[in-house]
Design a protein around this motif. Structure first.
Motif, PDB file in Angstrom:
ATOM      1  N   ASN A  19       0.832  -1.209   0.000  1.00 53.54           N
ATOM      2  CA  ASN A  19       0.000   0.000   0.000  1.00 53.54           C
ATOM      3  C   ASN A  19       0.863   1.253   0.000  1.00 53.54           C
ATOM      4  N   PHE A  20       1.898   1.254   0.818  1.00 52.74           N
ATOM      5  CA  PHE A  20       2.795   2.403   0.887  1.00 52.74           C
ATOM      6  C   PHE A  20       3.526   2.597  -0.439  1.00 52.74           C
ATOM      7  N   PHE A  21       4.072   1.498  -0.978  1.00 51.49           N
ATOM      8  CA  PHE A  21       4.814   1.584  -2.232  1.00 51.49           C
ATOM      9  C   PHE A  21       3.889   1.984  -3.380  1.00 51.49           C
ATOM     10  N   SER A  22       2.683   1.393  -3.407  1.00 50.00           N
ATOM     11  CA  SER A  22       1.752   1.670  -4.509  1.00 50.00           C
ATOM     12  C   SER A  22       1.286   3.114  -4.512  1.00 50.00           C
ATOM     13  N   TYR A  23       1.112   3.693  -3.308  1.00 44.39           N
ATOM     14  CA  TYR A  23       0.658   5.085  -3.238  1.00 44.39           C
ATOM     15  C   TYR A  23       1.610   6.000  -3.997  1.00 44.39           C
ATOM     16  N   TRP A  24       2.915   5.741  -3.862  1.00 46.65           N
ATOM     17  CA  TRP A  24       3.898   6.618  -4.474  1.00 46.65           C
ATOM     18  C   TRP A  24       4.306   6.189  -5.878  1.00 46.65           C
ATOM     19  N   ASN A  25       4.148   4.913  -6.196  1.00 48.70           N
ATOM     20  CA  ASN A  25       4.724   4.414  -7.445  1.00 48.70           C
ATOM     21  C   ASN A  25       3.757   3.679  -8.368  1.00 48.70           C
ATOM     22  N   SER A  26       2.504   3.548  -7.976  1.00 49.83           N
ATOM     23  CA  SER A  26       1.578   2.750  -8.777  1.00 49.83           C
ATOM     24  C   SER A  26       1.409   3.315 -10.187  1.00 49.83           C
ATOM     25  N   ASP A  27       1.430   4.638 -10.333  1.00 49.92           N
ATOM     26  CA  ASP A  27       1.269   5.221 -11.660  1.00 49.92           C
ATOM     27  C   ASP A  27       2.442   4.833 -12.566  1.00 49.92           C
ATOM     28  N   ALA A  45      -5.881  -1.900  -8.881  1.00 51.03           N
ATOM     29  CA  ALA A  45      -5.234  -2.731  -9.897  1.00 51.03           C
ATOM     30  C   ALA A  45      -3.998  -3.415  -9.330  1.00 51.03           C
ATOM     31  N   THR A  46      -3.202  -2.675  -8.554  1.00 52.85           N
ATOM     32  CA  THR A  46      -1.970  -3.234  -7.995  1.00 52.85           C
ATOM     33  C   THR A  46      -2.266  -4.337  -6.993  1.00 52.85           C
ATOM     34  N   ILE A  47      -3.181  -4.073  -6.054  1.00 49.02           N
ATOM     35  CA  ILE A  47      -3.465  -5.051  -5.005  1.00 49.02           C
ATOM     36  C   ILE A  47      -4.225  -6.253  -5.559  1.00 49.02           C
ATOM     37  N   ALA A  48      -5.171  -6.007  -6.480  1.00 47.99           N
ATOM     38  CA  ALA A  48      -5.899  -7.123  -7.081  1.00 47.99           C
ATOM     39  C   ALA A  48      -4.959  -8.035  -7.848  1.00 47.99           C
ATOM     40  N   GLY A  49      -3.990  -7.446  -8.525  1.00 51.14           N
ATOM     41  CA  GLY A  49      -2.999  -8.257  -9.227  1.00 51.14           C
ATOM     42  C   GLY A  49      -2.176  -9.089  -8.256  1.00 51.14           C
ATOM     43  N   ASP A 102       2.040   2.233 -27.425  1.00 47.10           N
ATOM     44  CA  ASP A 102       2.144   1.620 -28.752  1.00 47.10           C
ATOM     45  C   ASP A 102       1.239   0.398 -28.815  1.00 47.10           C
ATOM     46  N   SER A 103      -0.007   0.602 -29.189  1.00 46.00           N
ATOM     47  CA  SER A 103      -0.990  -0.478 -29.293  1.00 46.00           C
ATOM     48  C   SER A 103      -1.991  -0.136 -30.372  1.00 46.00           C
ATOM     49  N   GLU A 104      -2.305  -1.112 -31.212  1.00 42.75           N
ATOM     50  CA  GLU A 104      -3.277  -0.883 -32.279  1.00 42.75           C
ATOM     51  C   GLU A 104      -4.696  -0.763 -31.749  1.00 42.75           C
ATOM     52  N   GLN A 105      -4.945  -1.327 -30.569  1.00 44.53           N
ATOM     53  CA  GLN A 105      -6.290  -1.225 -30.000  1.00 44.53           C
ATOM     54  C   GLN A 105      -6.535   0.200 -29.513  1.00 44.53           C
ATOM     55  N   PRO A 106      -7.561   0.880 -29.991  1.00 47.63           N
ATOM     56  CA  PRO A 106      -7.849   2.230 -29.499  1.00 47.63           C
ATOM     57  C   PRO A 106      -8.335   2.190 -28.057  1.00 47.63           C
ATOM     58  N   ASN A 107      -7.639   2.861 -27.171  1.00 51.87           N
ATOM     59  CA  ASN A 107      -8.018   2.876 -25.761  1.00 51.87           C
ATOM     60  C   ASN A 107      -7.233   3.958 -25.049  1.00 51.87           C
ATOM     61  N   ALA A 108      -7.590   4.234 -23.808  1.00 51.33           N
ATOM     62  CA  ALA A 108      -6.923   5.278 -23.032  1.00 51.33           C
ATOM     63  C   ALA A 108      -7.195   5.056 -21.558  1.00 51.33           C
ATOM     64  N   PHE A 109      -6.324   5.607 -20.717  1.00 53.92           N
ATOM     65  CA  PHE A 109      -6.553   5.559 -19.272  1.00 53.92           C
ATOM     66  C   PHE A 109      -5.835   6.733 -18.611  1.00 53.92           C
ATOM     67  N   ALA A 110      -6.192   6.970 -17.350  1.00 57.60           N
ATOM     68  CA  ALA A 110      -5.533   7.991 -16.530  1.00 57.60           C
ATOM     69  C   ALA A 110      -5.014   7.328 -15.268  1.00 57.60           C
ATOM     70  N   THR A 111      -3.980   7.891 -14.693  1.00 57.96           N
ATOM     71  CA  THR A 111      -3.407   7.339 -13.472  1.00 57.96           C
ATOM     72  C   THR A 111      -2.779   8.475 -12.665  1.00 57.96           C
ATOM     73  N   GLY A 112      -2.339   8.165 -11.444  1.00 57.19           N
ATOM     74  CA  GLY A 112      -1.728   9.188 -10.589  1.00 57.19           C
ATOM     75  C   GLY A 112      -2.433   9.286  -9.255  1.00 57.19           C
ATOM     76  N   ARG A 113      -1.675   9.644  -8.216  1.00 56.01           N
ATOM     77  CA  ARG A 113      -2.251   9.654  -6.873  1.00 56.01           C
ATOM     78  C   ARG A 113      -3.091  10.892  -6.592  1.00 56.01           C
ATOM     79  N   ASN A 114      -2.931  11.963  -7.380  1.00 58.37           N
ATOM     80  CA  ASN A 114      -3.735  13.173  -7.201  1.00 58.37           C
ATOM     81  C   ASN A 114      -3.607  14.016  -8.473  1.00 58.37           C
ATOM     82  N   PRO A 115      -4.421  15.069  -8.597  1.00 63.09           N
ATOM     83  CA  PRO A 115      -4.353  15.890  -9.815  1.00 63.09           C
ATOM     84  C   PRO A 115      -2.986  16.524 -10.057  1.00 63.09           C
ATOM     85  N   GLN A 116      -2.219  16.760  -8.994  1.00 63.07           N
ATOM     86  CA  GLN A 116      -0.897  17.367  -9.163  1.00 63.07           C
ATOM     87  C   GLN A 116       0.131  16.368  -9.692  1.00 63.07           C
TER      88      GLN A 116
END
Length: 320
Positions: free
Chosen positions: A41-49, A147-151, A91-105
């Protein structure tokens, strides 16, 4: 409220992780799982993105390497009152997108090369506005940590067959081989249900806010229709290897051939499109929004059907 929900989610996922440890190695396994969960949890908070972006080989772009794509995100972020996120291309032919990050900053948005090729300027704006809505709603931390913990839960459950039972009476799991089977089947299933609940409830909210940010719900509706059709035909190898991250994407990237896809992590695309079309009717949205600082998403001269419509040559950038 979002902070409380995130804390409750982390508590539940940590308890689930400890439960798997108990079923695999008894009390000793549970304590080891607790230590691992706290560290994770500690590591993921800072590095999951960074972890998620690395999984998909995302490359950061700027105004020089991807001027139109970067400009869309910059203008939408300004319109939404958000700090400028880091911008990535996958680099993927499948059209898709996502967002990540611990906060807006500390947020990042990523779009695939397939999305930038297949969608019009307006549709890309709709998609990126949806992703910025996740950032503004502070969904990205919850979705990335899940995503991190479920994995990790899935991986731990895969080891259950090899480590189940333990050697000592104190550390053996209380249910024996049945406990191992529960760890192998029920734990990943429970983690998947949590992912489903998160994604299904938040996608509609991000669709609605994204439509407000870009100024036209029909842009996002058209993009969702195209992405859903292409995602069924074009596999995403990286997502297939990391199914725990599927709920982060705007459309489920998985092919449906694995057990991971027994239940979808996303609400029905048709229902999402219908809700956006209803929103357009109710707000009398128009596709000819003026190009001004208060509504900076530019409208191209014509809505192209083959991507960015800037002549026969593909645009310069990492997706060309």
């Amino acid at each position: 409220m979002n902070i409380v929900r995130t804390a409750m989610l982390l508590a539940f996922m940590t308890a689930l992780f400890m439960g798997v440890g108990l079923l695999i190695g008894g009390k000793g396994g549970m304590m080891i799982a607790l230590v691992i969960a706290i560290a994770m949890n500690f590591f993921s908070y800072w590095n999951s993105d960074r972890m998620v972006l690395s999984m998909y080989g995302a490359k950061e772009v700027d105004e020089r390497s991807a001027p139109e794509y970067y400009g869309i995100v910059r203008d939408l972020a300004r319109r939404a009152g958000l700090p400028m996120p880091r911008v990535y291309v996958i680099d993927s032919e499948q059209p898709n997108a996502f967002a990540t990050g611990r906060n807006p900053q500390n947020a990042a948005v990523a779009a695939s090369t397939g999305l930038l090729r297949a969608l019009s300027y307006e549709e890309v704006a709709g998609v990126m506005a949806h992703e910025l809505a996740h950032v503004q709603n502070r969904d990205t931390l919850t979705m990335t940590l899940t995503a991190t913990i479920a994995g990790a839960i899935s991986m731990l459950a895969n080891f259950a067959l090899f480590f189940g039972g333990g050697n000592s009476r104190e550390n053996s799991n209380p249910l024996g081989f049945i406990g191992v089977l529960i760890a192998m089947v029920v734990a990943p299933f429970a983690a998947m249900l949590v992912q489903m609940a998160i994604s299904r409830t938040r996608e509609y909210s991000a669709d609605r806010r994204g439509a407000e940010i870009c100024g036209n719900p029909l842009w996002l509706a058209s993009a969702l229709r195209k992405i859903a059709l292409a995602a069924d035909r074009i596999p995403n190898a990286a997502a297939e290897h990391n199914p725990a991250t599927a709920h982060m994407f705007i459309i489920n990237p998985l092919s449906g051939e694995r057990m991971d896809n027994l239940f979808s992590t996303h609400p029905d695309t048709g229902n999402r499109i219908a809700a956006l079309e209803e929103m357009a009717r109710n707000t009398h949205a128009r596709s000819t929004a003026p190009v001004r600082a208060d509504n900076p998403v530019r409208k191209s001269r014509s809505v192209p059907t083959t991507g960015w419509g800037r002549g026969s040559k593909p645009p310069k950038g990492p997706w060309s």
